[in-house]
Design an enzyme around this catalytic site. Structure first.
Site, PDB file in Angstrom:
ATOM      1  N   VAL A  81       3.550 -10.325   3.375  1.00 26.23           N
ATOM      2  CA  VAL A  81       3.608 -11.256   2.255  1.00 26.23           C
ATOM      3  C   VAL A  81       4.933 -12.016   2.317  1.00 26.23           C
ATOM      4  O   VAL A  81       5.995 -11.421   2.493  1.00 26.23           O
ATOM      5  CB  VAL A  81       3.502 -10.510   0.906  1.00 26.23           C
ATOM      6  CG1 VAL A  81       3.601 -11.483  -0.262  1.00 26.23           C
ATOM      7  CG2 VAL A  81       2.207  -9.717   0.837  1.00 26.23           C
ATOM      8  N   ALA A  94       8.334   8.250  -6.534  1.00 24.74           N
ATOM      9  CA  ALA A  94       6.897   8.306  -6.310  1.00 24.74           C
ATOM     10  C   ALA A  94       6.175   8.641  -7.610  1.00 24.74           C
ATOM     11  O   ALA A  94       5.104   8.099  -7.905  1.00 24.74           O
ATOM     12  CB  ALA A  94       6.579   9.355  -5.237  1.00 24.74           C
ATOM     13  N   ALA A 101       0.829  -1.211   0.000  1.00 26.02           N
ATOM     14  CA  ALA A 101       0.000   0.000   0.000  1.00 26.02           C
ATOM     15  C   ALA A 101       0.856   1.250   0.000  1.00 26.02           C
ATOM     16  O   ALA A 101       0.544   2.249   0.651  1.00 26.02           O
ATOM     17  CB  ALA A 101      -0.952  -0.004   1.193  1.00 26.02           C
ATOM     18  N   GLY A 102       1.966   1.195  -0.744  1.00 26.84           N
ATOM     19  CA  GLY A 102       2.758   2.395  -0.974  1.00 26.84           C
ATOM     20  C   GLY A 102       2.131   3.196  -2.109  1.00 26.84           C
ATOM     21  O   GLY A 102       0.955   3.039  -2.438  1.00 26.84           O
ATOM     22  N   TYR A 103       2.940   4.055  -2.727  1.00 28.96           N
ATOM     23  CA  TYR A 103       2.410   4.892  -3.809  1.00 28.96           C
ATOM     24  C   TYR A 103       1.783   4.037  -4.912  1.00 28.96           C
ATOM     25  O   TYR A 103       0.671   4.295  -5.372  1.00 28.96           O
ATOM     26  CB  TYR A 103       3.523   5.749  -4.416  1.00 28.96           C
ATOM     27  CG  TYR A 103       4.067   6.805  -3.499  1.00 28.96           C
ATOM     28  CD1 TYR A 103       3.326   7.939  -3.194  1.00 28.96           C
ATOM     29  CD2 TYR A 103       5.333   6.685  -2.939  1.00 28.96           C
ATOM     30  CE1 TYR A 103       3.824   8.925  -2.347  1.00 28.96           C
ATOM     31  CE2 TYR A 103       5.847   7.659  -2.107  1.00 28.96           C
ATOM     32  CZ  TYR A 103       5.089   8.781  -1.812  1.00 28.96           C
ATOM     33  OH  TYR A 103       5.585   9.745  -0.977  1.00 28.96           O
ATOM     34  N   ALA A 104       2.510   3.012  -5.378  1.00 29.58           N
ATOM     35  CA  ALA A 104       2.048   2.214  -6.512  1.00 29.58           C
ATOM     36  C   ALA A 104       0.837   1.362  -6.156  1.00 29.58           C
ATOM     37  O   ALA A 104      -0.171   1.361  -6.879  1.00 29.58           O
ATOM     38  CB  ALA A 104       3.185   1.331  -7.022  1.00 29.58           C
ATOM     39  N   GLU A 132      18.683  15.175   0.849  1.00 27.09           N
ATOM     40  CA  GLU A 132      17.480  15.724   1.475  1.00 27.09           C
ATOM     41  C   GLU A 132      17.518  15.533   2.989  1.00 27.09           C
ATOM     42  O   GLU A 132      17.074  16.410   3.744  1.00 27.09           O
ATOM     43  CB  GLU A 132      16.236  15.069   0.875  1.00 27.09           C
ATOM     44  CG  GLU A 132      16.007  15.458  -0.582  1.00 27.09           C
ATOM     45  CD  GLU A 132      14.561  15.326  -1.021  1.00 27.09           C
ATOM     46  OE1 GLU A 132      14.079  16.227  -1.723  1.00 27.09           O
ATOM     47  OE2 GLU A 132      13.923  14.319  -0.651  1.00 27.09           O
TER      48      GLU A 132
END
Length: 406
Positions: free
Chosen positions: A78, A318, A9-12, A166
Site C-alpha cells: 500500500v 497483540a 494482515a497482522g493481528y488487527a 525478550e
C-alpha cells in the site's frame, strides 16, 4: 454490494477479516491487502532472530483462513489512502475503491534520528529482519574461528524495553548453540542491553520490574541504564550517561552485532495519506475511526486510543490489536446489516507477561502476579490464544506453543 478494504494482515487486520467475513456474507465483499502472502506472530520475532525457532513456526499462509466467497486477497504494498475519494493506491495493482476501509498496516522500526542507527544496526520489525539478525549472528560466530576478534562474540541490544528484554532472554537460550558455531564456551558470548531509562519495565510494579532486572543479571546479561545513545558506528555504540558533565567524552561499547529495538512507529503510509498523525499513529474516535471520517477505521499499530485517565495512549500490543479488530467487525456488521452500532470502544487488558527465554517469565495476568515457570506457562497460553483468534484450530495445532516443560 458494499466494498470493504482491509489493509494489513497482522493481528488487527487479519482478525478483522476472520471475524467480519462470517457476518457480511451476501452483503459485502472484502478485499485484504498485504505485502506478504503470510501472517506472522510478531510477538515471536525474537525467537526467529535468536534462531530458537524457524520463521515457518511463527507464520502461516493468509489464504488458509479466508473465505474466498467473501474475501479476495491481494499481495501488494500500500502506498497511499485517499479518504476524499475513498481510494487505496497500491504499488503494483490498480487503485481500489472502497465504501469502508480498515487501515491496520502495522509498524516500522524507529531510529529517532540517531546518527548511524539505520546503517550500522539491525532492526527487528519483520520476519525478514529477524532472519537477517540470525544469519548475521551465525556468520559472525563462524568468523570468530578465523578472526579471534572478541567483538565477534559480543551482542548489543539497543533498547531495554519489552522487545529488547525478550530478545536478550532468547539470545541467552541460544548461547550454547552459537558457542558451538564459534568454537567457544557459552559464557564467552556477551549480551548487553543499553537503554536511556533509569527504571526498566515501567509497565510493571517495582517488585515485578526488580524481579525482571535481577533475572537478566542472573543470566549474566549486562544492563547499561541512563545511557543516551548518540551515534552508532560500525561495530560501536557511542552514548552519554545521564549524569555526565557537558564536556565528558562519549562512552563507547564495542560489538560486531548491534540490534536496534529502541521503539517503533506506525506505518509511514499514515503520514503519506495526509492523516493527522504522530509517529505514524492517529488518535481514534470512540468508534476506532479517523477524525472526521467515520468510514476509515484505524486499528493496531497505526492507532492511538486513550485510556480513561487520559494520560497517554495504550501501548500497541497483540492483545489490544485483537480487541480492536473484534470491535470493528461488530461495528461494520451492524452498519452493513442495519443493526444498532455498538457503544464506545473500551479496552480492558487481560495482563502483560514478558518472557526471558523459553521457561522464564514474569508479569501480570488474570489479576495476579506471576514469575518463573508459572509465568512462562501463562505466556505461552496467551500466545496460543492470539494464534487461535487469527488462524483457528488448524494453525493453533500446527504452530502453537506446547513446549511447556523445556
Amino acid at each position: 454490494m458494499k466494498k470493504i478494504v482491509v489493509l494489513g494482515a497482522g493481528y488487527a487486520g487479519l482478525k478483522t477479516v476472520v471475524a467480519l467475513q462470517k457476518k457480511v456474507k451476501g452483503v459485502a465483499q472484502i478485499t485484504l491487502v498485504d505485502q506478504n502472502d503470510y501472517h506472522y506472530e510478531a510477538t515471536d520475532l525474537h525467537e526467529v532472530a535468536s534462531g530458537n525457532l524457524p520463521a515457518s513456526k511463527i507464520s502461516y499462509p493468509i489464504k488458509g483462513v479466508l473465505d474466498s466467497a467473501v474475501t479476495t486477497f491481494i499481495q501488494d504494498r500500500v502506498t497511499k489512502v485517499d479518504p476524499a475519494t475513498k481510494t487505496v493506491e497500491l504499488a503494483h495493482h490498480e487503485p481500489l475503491k472502497y465504501d469502508y476501509c480498515v487501515m491496520a498496516l502495522g509498524f516500522v522500526s524507529e531510529n529517532f534520528g540517531i546518527k548511524g542507527a539505520t546503517e550500522n544496526s539491525l532492526p527487528m520489525a519483520s520476519v525478514d529482519e529477524a532472519n537477517a539478525i540470525h544469519e548475521h549472528l551465525v556468520a559472525t560466530m563462524k568468523n570468530y574461528r578465523e578472526s579471534h576478534d572478541a567483538n565477534d562474540l559480543k551482542i548489543i541490544i539497543c533498547g531495554a524495553g519489552f522487545t529488547g528484554i525478550e530478545l536478550a532472554g532468547a539470545l541467552h537460550d541460544a548461547k550454547k548453540r552459537l558457542a558451538g558455531v564459534a568454537g567457544v564456551q557459552p559464557d564467552d558470548i556477551e549480551i548487553t542491553l543499553i537503554d536511556a531509562s533509569s527504571r526498566l519495565l515501567p509497565m510493571f510494579n517495582d517488585k515485578l520490574a526488580n524481579y525482571g532486572v535481577a533475572l537478566l543479571q542472573k543470566l549474566q546479561i549486562k544492563i547499561i541504564k541512563d545511557a543516551f545513545i548518540n551515534e552508532i558506528q560500525p561495530g560501536k555504540v557511542l552514548y552519554k550517561k545521564k549524569d555526565d558533565a557537558e564536556d565528558t567524552p562519549l562512552h563507547e561499547i564495542d560489538a560486531n552485532t548491534i540490534i536496534w529495538t529502541t521503539g517503533v512507529s506506525g506505518s509511514p503510509v499514515v503520514g503519506e495519506s495526509g492523516l493527522p498523525e504522530r509517529r505514524g499513529r492517529v488518535m481514534d474516535t470512540d468508534h476506532l475511526t479517523a477524525p472526521d471520517d467515520d468510514d476509515l477505521y484505524m486499528i493496531g499499530d497505526v492507532a492511538a486510543v486513550m485510556p480513561p485517565d487520559g494520560k497517554r495512549p495504550y501501548p500497541t500490543t497483540a492483545q489490544i490489536s485483537l480487541s480492536m479488530a473484534n470491535y470493528v467487525a461488530k461495528d461494520l456488521a451492524a452498519r452493513l446489516n442495519g443493526g444498532n452500532r455498538p457503544g464506545t470502544y473500551t479496552y480492558k487488558s487481560l495482563g502483560t507477561v514478558a518472557s526471558v527465554g523459553n521457561t522464564r517469565a514474569f508479569g501480570v495476568a488474570m489479576g495476579g502476579h506471576y514469575h518463573g515457570y508459572p509465568a512462562s506457562f501463562i505466556k505461552k497460553m496467551i500466545m496460543n490464544k492470539s494464534l487461535l483468534e487469527t488462524g483457528g484450530v488448524k494453525e493453533l495445532m500446527a504452530k502453537g506453543r506446547f513446549d511447556l516443560y523445556h
